[in-house]
Every structure is written in structure tokens, then in C-alpha cells.
Scaffold this motif. Structure first.
Motif, short mmCIF file in Angstrom:
data_model
loop_
_atom_site.label_atom_id
_atom_site.label_comp_id
_atom_site.label_asym_id
_atom_site.label_seq_id
_atom_site.Cartn_x
_atom_site.Cartn_y
_atom_site.Cartn_z
N GLU A 91 0.83 -1.20 0.00
CA GLU A 91 0.00 0.00 0.00
C GLU A 91 0.87 1.25 0.00
O GLU A 91 2.04 1.21 0.38
CB GLU A 91 -0.94 -0.01 1.22
CG GLU A 91 -1.95 -1.14 1.21
CD GLU A 91 -2.85 -1.13 0.00
OE1 GLU A 91 -3.33 -0.05 -0.39
OE2 GLU A 91 -3.08 -2.22 -0.58
N GLU A 92 0.28 2.37 -0.39
CA GLU A 92 1.01 3.64 -0.48
C GLU A 92 1.71 3.98 0.83
O GLU A 92 2.87 4.41 0.83
CB GLU A 92 0.03 4.77 -0.86
CG GLU A 92 0.70 6.08 -1.19
CD GLU A 92 1.46 6.04 -2.50
OE1 GLU A 92 2.59 6.59 -2.52
OE2 GLU A 92 0.96 5.48 -3.47
N HIS B 106 5.58 0.88 -8.30
CA HIS B 106 4.57 0.65 -7.26
C HIS B 106 3.21 0.43 -7.91
O HIS B 106 2.68 1.31 -8.59
CB HIS B 106 4.51 1.85 -6.30
CG HIS B 106 3.45 1.69 -5.27
ND1 HIS B 106 2.51 2.66 -5.00
CD2 HIS B 106 3.16 0.67 -4.43
CE1 HIS B 106 1.71 2.23 -4.06
NE2 HIS B 106 2.08 1.03 -3.70
#
Length: 98
Positions: A26-27, A40
């Protein structure tokens, strides 16, 4: 499914091999640092990001501990992609981070 350790992948990078790494965390996790040059794509976005991937290229898939990357690898293999899971995820990574 093919697997590679964090140390083996780090060795490939140190040796100057051209590798394409996809980080499926996740970010907020990626904000803590990722393998230099890694792309990503959060694991939930993988099914919607196939147009960004080339079936003629080999990808190394990375997550936090190895579970999400393993699941992403299974999905991508079923879609016809050539992928390798980095076992242990970023928990096992001892190399540089960007």
C-alpha cells in the motif's frame, strides 16, 4: 511459482542486472522506503493494471512479508505473465531503499 530471496535479488541489482521489480504494498507502506527503481502497483490494483505490464518481460514481485506478492504472482501467472516472488518481502530486504 518461482521464488527468490531478498539477498539473491539484491545481488542481481548489485551485479547490474536489469530487473523489473513491482512493489505491491500500500502507499503508506511504500512511503517508508522501497527497492530503488521498483514500480509501485498496490496488490488490489494489479487486475486493473495489466495494460502497464508486458508479457514478454520478467517481473519480481515484492510486498511487506511475502503473502500479497505470492498472491499477486499466482494471479499474474494465471494471466500469462513471467513473475518471481521475493520471499520474506521488505522485512527481509537489507539493501538500499529509496
Amino acid at each position: 511459482m518461482k521464488n527468490i530471496t531478498a539477498d539473491e535479488l539484491h545481488g542481481k541489482l548489485k551485479d547490474g542486472e536489469k530487473v523489473t521489480i513491482i512493489d505491491v504494498r500500500e502507499e503508506s507502506e511504500v512511503a517508508t522506503g522501497k527497492i530503488p527503481g521498483a514500480k509501485h502497483i498496490p496488490s488490489a490494483d494489479i487486475p486493473y493494471s495489466l495494460d502497464k505490464l508486458d508479457k514478454n518481460e520478467h517481473y519480481y514481485i515484492v510486498c511487506h512479508a511475502g503473502g500479497r506478492s505470492s498472491a499477486a504472482c499466482e494471479f499474474l501467472i494465471n494471466q500469462g505473465y513471467d513473475v518471481t516472488n521475493m520471499t520474506g518481502g521488505m522485512l527481509a530486504w537489507k539493501g538500499e531503499k529509496e
